[in-house]
Design a protein around this motif. Structure first.
Motif, mmCIF file in Angstrom:
data_model
loop_
_atom_site.group_PDB
_atom_site.id
_atom_site.type_symbol
_atom_site.label_atom_id
_atom_site.label_comp_id
_atom_site.label_asym_id
_atom_site.label_seq_id
_atom_site.Cartn_x
_atom_site.Cartn_y
_atom_site.Cartn_z
ATOM 1 N N TYR A 130 3.130 -2.614 -5.639
ATOM 2 C CA TYR A 130 2.520 -3.532 -6.481
ATOM 3 C C TYR A 130 2.188 -4.958 -5.783
ATOM 4 O O TYR A 130 3.059 -5.621 -5.162
ATOM 5 C CB TYR A 130 3.542 -3.742 -7.736
ATOM 6 N N ASN A 188 -1.014 -2.675 -13.251
ATOM 7 C CA ASN A 188 -0.645 -1.209 -13.010
ATOM 8 C C ASN A 188 -1.235 -0.676 -11.814
ATOM 9 O O ASN A 188 -0.892 0.714 -11.272
ATOM 10 C CB ASN A 188 -0.997 -0.268 -13.989
ATOM 11 N N LYS A 239 -1.309 0.230 -7.825
ATOM 12 C CA LYS A 239 -0.386 -0.095 -6.550
ATOM 13 C C LYS A 239 -0.820 0.749 -5.435
ATOM 14 O O LYS A 239 -1.775 1.512 -5.197
ATOM 15 C CB LYS A 239 0.934 0.498 -7.411
#
Length: 381
Positions: free
Chosen positions: A279, A369, A371
């Motif tokens: 992330y 969200n 990554k």
């Protein structure tokens, strides 16, 4: 055969080798040679690593070779002695043979032998030379005695027939010996003349050449010798080997040259790859990339393993000292929500890359969200 005694090993074989190093490298050679008895003897021993190359022919390499096993387009090289075997259809043809010269082996005349029709050793080259010298000297002596023989004929008229016969025989032997000596001399005679620029300049610079005149042509490096009728190429100096092209062998064989030209331009592209943590955090990332060549940026692309629900915005920055950083994009990388790949909208405003330039990633906006990011910078050198 009576072999003369030369006190053991006072007449050894002399071998002159180059080391094949940068200080003493093997030299590039191109020999022009005519196939005689299905073979050619090279002027130097060839290097087996670089191989021997003949345009339009293929080298074969196996043991227990017989000349009848060689095809018309094949040849076999003896890398120990420097000779090449050919198919009988190549007899009398003159070939251009290129190779790396390691050096040469000089054999004394005492170690070169002559065989009779039964394959028995009868005499050495030294014996032949010494016997020829003795015959020539004998003939010269007989020539000097000719006057005395003629005077004796006048004095002793009763022996005129015998004396005349001896005189004729001596003169004939002298002529044969002199003719053989002349032919042997002319076959090796070389008289060096100043070089010319092109082959055509030989014809104008030396319109009336004499037997053995030898001239080097500067633009090709080929050395020509006049054999009494034509200018024959006898050698090619390594320093002036012509450059390779699609049609001519040279410093690179024409086959290798054509293969090199067929390589795609993309082989000169290098890719600088940044793999970022799962992330992304906002701001400068800790991964740096240094490029070791001068070049030009061709494209910059980015993608992620997991798409985000909002957009991701990335800037690429460059520095030479790790202190002063400048963005190279006028329109930053953008991976839109729901997509794994950037939208190809980034614009590179600084494409030049210098050797040692350092690149880093600055995340301006991290998609929710999203990554596992990868950024690729393609650079043409």
């Amino acid at each position: 055969m009576d072999t003369p005694n030369y006190l053991g090993f006072l007449n050894p074989i002399h071998i002159t080798w180059r080391k094949g190093t940068s200080d003493d490298p093997y030299i590039d050679r191109i020999d022009f040679a005519t196939v005689v008895n299905q073979r050619v003897q090279l002027l130097e021993i060839p290097d087996k690593t670089f191989r021997v190359k003949i345009n339009g022919m293929v080298e074969i390499n196996y043991d227990n070779l017989k000349t009848k096993d060689i095809s018309p387009n094949e040849f076999y090289v003896d890398y120990s002695n420097g000779f090449i075997l050919f198919h009988q259809s190549m007899e009398g043809k003159t070939l251009s043979i290129s190779y790396k010269g390691r050096g040469f082996i000089a054999y004394p005349s005492e170690r070169i032998y002559h065989y009779d029709e039964k394959n028995n050793v009868t005499e050495s080259l030294y014996d032949i030379i010494e016997n020829s010298k003795a015959t020539i000297q004998e003939a010269l002596n007989k020539i000097s005695d000719y006057q005395e023989i003629r005077n004796n004929v006048v004095i002793a008229i009763n022996n005129a027939n015998i004396a005349t016969s001896n005189a004729n025989n001596s003169a004939n032997e002298a002529y044969i010996a002199s003719d053989l000596a002349k032919k042997a001399y002319e076959s090796t005679k070389i008289v060096f003349k100043p070089y010319v620029q092109t082959f055509n300049d030989i014809l104008t610079t030396y319109p009336n050449p004499e037997f053995g005149w030898t001239v080097q042509v500067y633009d090709s490096g080929i050395r020509y010798r006049f054999d009494g009728k034509d200018w024959i190429p006898i050698d090619l100096l390594g320093g002036n080997i012509p450059k390779a092209s699609e049609y001519v062998d040279g410093l690179m064989s024409k086959d290798d040259y054509q293969k090199l030209k067929s390589f795609p331009v993309e082989l000169k592209d290098r890719v600088l790859v940044f793999v970022l943590p799962s992330y992304l955090g906002i701001g400068v990332q800790g991964v740096l990339g240094r490029f070791p060549f001068d070049g030009e940026i061709v494209s910059i692309r980015a993608f992620c393993g997991t798409a985000g629900t909002t957009d991701t915005l990335i800037s690429i920055e460059k520095s030479t000292d790790l202190i002063n950083w400048t963005s190279i994009l006028s329109n930053n990388l953008r991976i839109k929500a729901g997509n794994n790949f950037d939208d190809n909208s980034c614009v590179v405003q600084t494409t030049d890359v210098s050797q040692g330039d350092i690149f880093r990633i600055n995340v301006l906006q991290s998609g929710e969200n999203a990554k596992d990011f990868t950024v690729e910078i393609k650079i043409k050198i």
